[in-house]
Design a protein around this motif. Structure first.
Motif, mmCIF file in Angstrom:
data_model
loop_
_atom_site.group_PDB
_atom_site.id
_atom_site.type_symbol
_atom_site.label_atom_id
_atom_site.label_comp_id
_atom_site.label_asym_id
_atom_site.label_seq_id
_atom_site.Cartn_x
_atom_site.Cartn_y
_atom_site.Cartn_z
ATOM 1 N N SER A 3 0.838 -1.195 0.000
ATOM 2 C CA SER A 3 0.000 0.000 0.000
ATOM 3 C C SER A 3 0.873 1.245 0.000
ATOM 4 N N HIS A 4 0.279 2.387 0.239
ATOM 5 C CA HIS A 4 1.014 3.636 0.118
ATOM 6 C C HIS A 4 2.057 3.796 1.221
ATOM 7 N N ARG A 5 2.955 4.691 1.012
ATOM 8 C CA ARG A 5 4.082 4.945 1.910
ATOM 9 C C ARG A 5 3.702 6.020 2.920
ATOM 10 N N VAL A 6 4.128 5.842 4.177
ATOM 11 C CA VAL A 6 3.943 6.864 5.204
ATOM 12 C C VAL A 6 5.273 7.094 5.910
ATOM 13 N N ASP A 7 5.384 8.236 6.521
ATOM 14 C CA ASP A 7 6.640 8.567 7.198
ATOM 15 C C ASP A 7 6.796 7.815 8.512
ATOM 16 N N ILE A 8 5.722 7.741 9.308
ATOM 17 C CA ILE A 8 5.823 7.171 10.649
ATOM 18 C C ILE A 8 4.692 6.178 10.868
ATOM 19 N N ALA A 9 5.036 5.028 11.410
ATOM 20 C CA ALA A 9 4.032 4.046 11.824
ATOM 21 C C ALA A 9 4.142 3.852 13.327
ATOM 22 N N ILE A 10 3.017 3.982 14.029
ATOM 23 C CA ILE A 10 2.956 3.769 15.471
ATOM 24 C C ILE A 10 2.201 2.466 15.707
ATOM 25 N N VAL A 11 2.836 1.537 16.400
ATOM 26 C CA VAL A 11 2.215 0.250 16.688
ATOM 27 C C VAL A 11 1.816 0.242 18.156
ATOM 28 N N GLY A 12 0.524 0.320 18.412
ATOM 29 C CA GLY A 12 0.016 0.343 19.779
ATOM 30 C C GLY A 12 -0.706 1.653 20.069
ATOM 31 N N ALA A 13 -1.984 1.556 20.453
ATOM 32 C CA ALA A 13 -2.782 2.756 20.730
ATOM 33 C C ALA A 13 -3.195 2.803 22.188
ATOM 34 N N GLY A 14 -2.225 2.549 23.070
ATOM 35 C CA GLY A 14 -2.435 2.802 24.484
ATOM 36 C C GLY A 14 -2.235 4.274 24.778
ATOM 37 N N ALA A 15 -2.051 4.612 26.037
ATOM 38 C CA ALA A 15 -1.906 6.021 26.413
ATOM 39 C C ALA A 15 -0.709 6.665 25.735
ATOM 40 N N ALA A 16 0.430 5.957 25.704
ATOM 41 C CA ALA A 16 1.634 6.537 25.101
ATOM 42 C C ALA A 16 1.480 6.665 23.596
ATOM 43 N N GLY A 17 0.926 5.643 22.943
ATOM 44 C CA GLY A 17 0.740 5.713 21.498
ATOM 45 C C GLY A 17 -0.211 6.828 21.099
ATOM 46 N N LEU A 18 -1.310 6.999 21.844
ATOM 47 C CA LEU A 18 -2.240 8.077 21.554
ATOM 48 C C LEU A 18 -1.595 9.441 21.753
ATOM 49 N N THR A 19 -0.784 9.559 22.799
ATOM 50 C CA THR A 19 -0.096 10.828 23.056
ATOM 51 C C THR A 19 0.876 11.148 21.929
ATOM 52 N N LEU A 20 1.568 10.133 21.428
ATOM 53 C CA LEU A 20 2.482 10.360 20.311
ATOM 54 C C LEU A 20 1.718 10.812 19.074
ATOM 55 N N ALA A 21 0.587 10.143 18.769
ATOM 56 C CA ALA A 21 -0.215 10.534 17.614
ATOM 57 C C ALA A 21 -0.754 11.953 17.778
ATOM 58 N N TYR A 22 -1.224 12.284 18.979
ATOM 59 C CA TYR A 22 -1.709 13.636 19.256
ATOM 60 C C TYR A 22 -0.601 14.665 19.036
ATOM 61 N N SER A 23 0.603 14.358 19.498
ATOM 62 C CA SER A 23 1.728 15.287 19.385
ATOM 63 C C SER A 23 2.123 15.492 17.928
ATOM 64 N N LEU A 24 2.165 14.400 17.158
ATOM 65 C CA LEU A 24 2.486 14.527 15.734
ATOM 66 C C LEU A 24 1.444 15.378 15.018
ATOM 67 N N ARG A 25 0.172 15.175 15.388
ATOM 68 C CA ARG A 25 -0.913 15.966 14.797
ATOM 69 C C ARG A 25 -0.743 17.436 15.155
ATOM 70 N N ALA A 26 -0.408 17.700 16.419
ATOM 71 C CA ALA A 26 -0.233 19.087 16.858
ATOM 72 C C ALA A 26 0.955 19.753 16.178
ATOM 73 N N LEU A 27 1.935 18.962 15.774
ATOM 74 C CA LEU A 27 3.124 19.500 15.111
ATOM 75 C C LEU A 27 2.965 19.598 13.598
ATOM 76 N N GLY A 28 1.764 19.322 13.103
ATOM 77 C CA GLY A 28 1.474 19.567 11.703
ATOM 78 C C GLY A 28 1.388 18.360 10.803
ATOM 79 N N LEU A 29 1.596 17.151 11.323
ATOM 80 C CA LEU A 29 1.510 15.963 10.492
ATOM 81 C C LEU A 29 0.054 15.514 10.361
ATOM 82 N N GLU A 30 -0.264 14.923 9.221
ATOM 83 C CA GLU A 30 -1.621 14.460 8.965
ATOM 84 C C GLU A 30 -1.704 12.943 9.097
ATOM 85 N N PRO A 31 -2.700 12.453 9.860
ATOM 86 C CA PRO A 31 -2.865 10.999 9.951
ATOM 87 C C PRO A 31 -3.242 10.412 8.594
#
Length: 376
Positions: A3-31
């Protein structure tokens, strides 16, 4: 299929994984365009979905295991404002669902990471996952962050005679209730916070408990009985020397000490009372099992009906095996969250003594570091 290419893959959506995704979103990256976050659970909540039936919101907060994610209170979803007697396993999944929706994190649930491969002359890693419908998909990713916890991979040590013990044996991570042990003679093995919580709950269920630890439990301090408030013990309180030692061991790929040897056990009033009643007094290390008894290193033979293993878990990193990040007989070499063998791979919340609040702080820092690595 690829499938298509992405810059970052996060494996695990616990508290830390969600915080990382939130932070990347806040820094301008698009899910989905710039990063993906996948989780093998079918719905939000990660391992909180299988939480014990006696862990209320109030208990989780007081123990320091339940922490608001960044931006959670701004949505009116703070745990402080929730029903304090509600079960955490009922509240957390719903809070995380609303959190992910509000910030458009686009977590993909029911997706299992199968393996990660590195190929010559290819800058990207190849992440192979299994979709909820069973389809196998390979994604090109520039950076991969393992944010999966250890709850799904309980560890049970081996003792002579354990295979001949005729009673019940269960790991506490696989149980949701302890009511079934009422009236039984139960041995709890493990010297950490989970063991303490289980022992106190078994006592409330009128079970006869016996506690086994490899060494004396590390209780932090005397209770203050409400005369002086004290924040939850964090990894920052174990001392610079201990933290530096653990960080060096992780960087060298050495076997790490247990979580309890780093974090210890807060000596709350409840724990103090349990010690005074004899519930939280260890009988020392085990030597072996008989068909209906536990034999301790001291020579004591104690009849038991069941064994509950409160011996923690192991990091969910099997899918990373093709990368060869471990030394023979060792653990991954990790420095400042990043693998020393492959700098495209990061470990979030890795190692002993990581307090939940510290793990969230590390996730924010890792997001900034990941973007720095992407831009050069």
């Amino acid at each position: 299929m690829l499938s298509h290419r992405v810059d970052i893959a996060i494996v695990g959506a616990g508290a830390a994984g969600l915080t990382l995704a939130y932070s990347l979103r806040a820094l301008g990256l698009e899910p989905l365009r710039d990063y993906i976050i996948i989780d093998n659970h079918s719905r939000p909540g990660a391992n909180w979905q299988q939480g014990w039936d006696f862990v209320t919101i109030d208990r989780g907060l007081r123990a320091g295991e339940l922490v608001d994610l960044p931006g959670q209170s701004e949505l009116g979803l703070s745990y402080r404002g929730a029903d304090q007697q509600a079960l955490a396993r009922d509240v957390v999944p719903e809070v995380w669902r609303k959190y992910g929706d509000a910030y458009d994190l686009l977590v993909t649930h029911g997706v299992r990471a199968l393996r990660v491969d590195a190929e010559r002359r290819r800058e990207e890693l190849l992440l192979t996952v299994q979709q909820p419908n069973g389809a196998i998909v390979r994604r090109e990713v520039r950076l991969l962050v393992n944010a999966a916890g250890s709850w799904a991979h309980p560890f049970v040590p081996w003792y002579p005679g354990a295979d001949r013990f005729a009673g019940t044996q269960e790991h506490v991570y696989r149980l949701e209730s302890f009511a079934g042990f009422a009236g039984q003679r139960v041995l709890v093995v493990g010297g950490g916070r989970s063991a303490v919580s289980v022992l106190l709950e078994l006592e409330r269920q009128d079970a006869q408990t016996v506690w086994s630890t490899l060494r004396d439990p590390d209780f932090h301090e005397r209770p203050t009985f409400g005369l002086r408030r004290r924040a939850a013990v964090t990894v920052g309180e174990i001392g610079l020397r201990q933290r530096t030692r653990v960080a060096k061991m992780a960087a060298r790929g050495k076997w790490l000490p247990s979580d309890v040897s780093v974090r210890g056990i807060p000596l709350t009033v409840e724990v103090f009372d349990g010690m005074r009643r004899g519930t939280l007094v260890t009988r020392g290390p085990l030597a072996r099992f008989e068909s209906d008894a536990a034999v301790f290193a001291s020579g004591d033979v104690v009849p038991i009906d069941a064994v509950l293993w409160a011996t923690g878990g192991r990091e969910a990193t099997r899918y990373l095996a093709p990368l060869g990040l471990r030394d023979a007989g060792g653990t991954p070499k990790v420095r400042a969250g990043w693998s020393r063998r492959d700098e495209r791979v990061a470990f979030l919340g890795y190692g002993p003594g990581i307090d939940p609040a510290d793990a969230l702080d590390n996730a924010v820092l890792l997001a900034e570091d990941a973007i720095d690595r992407l831009v050069g």
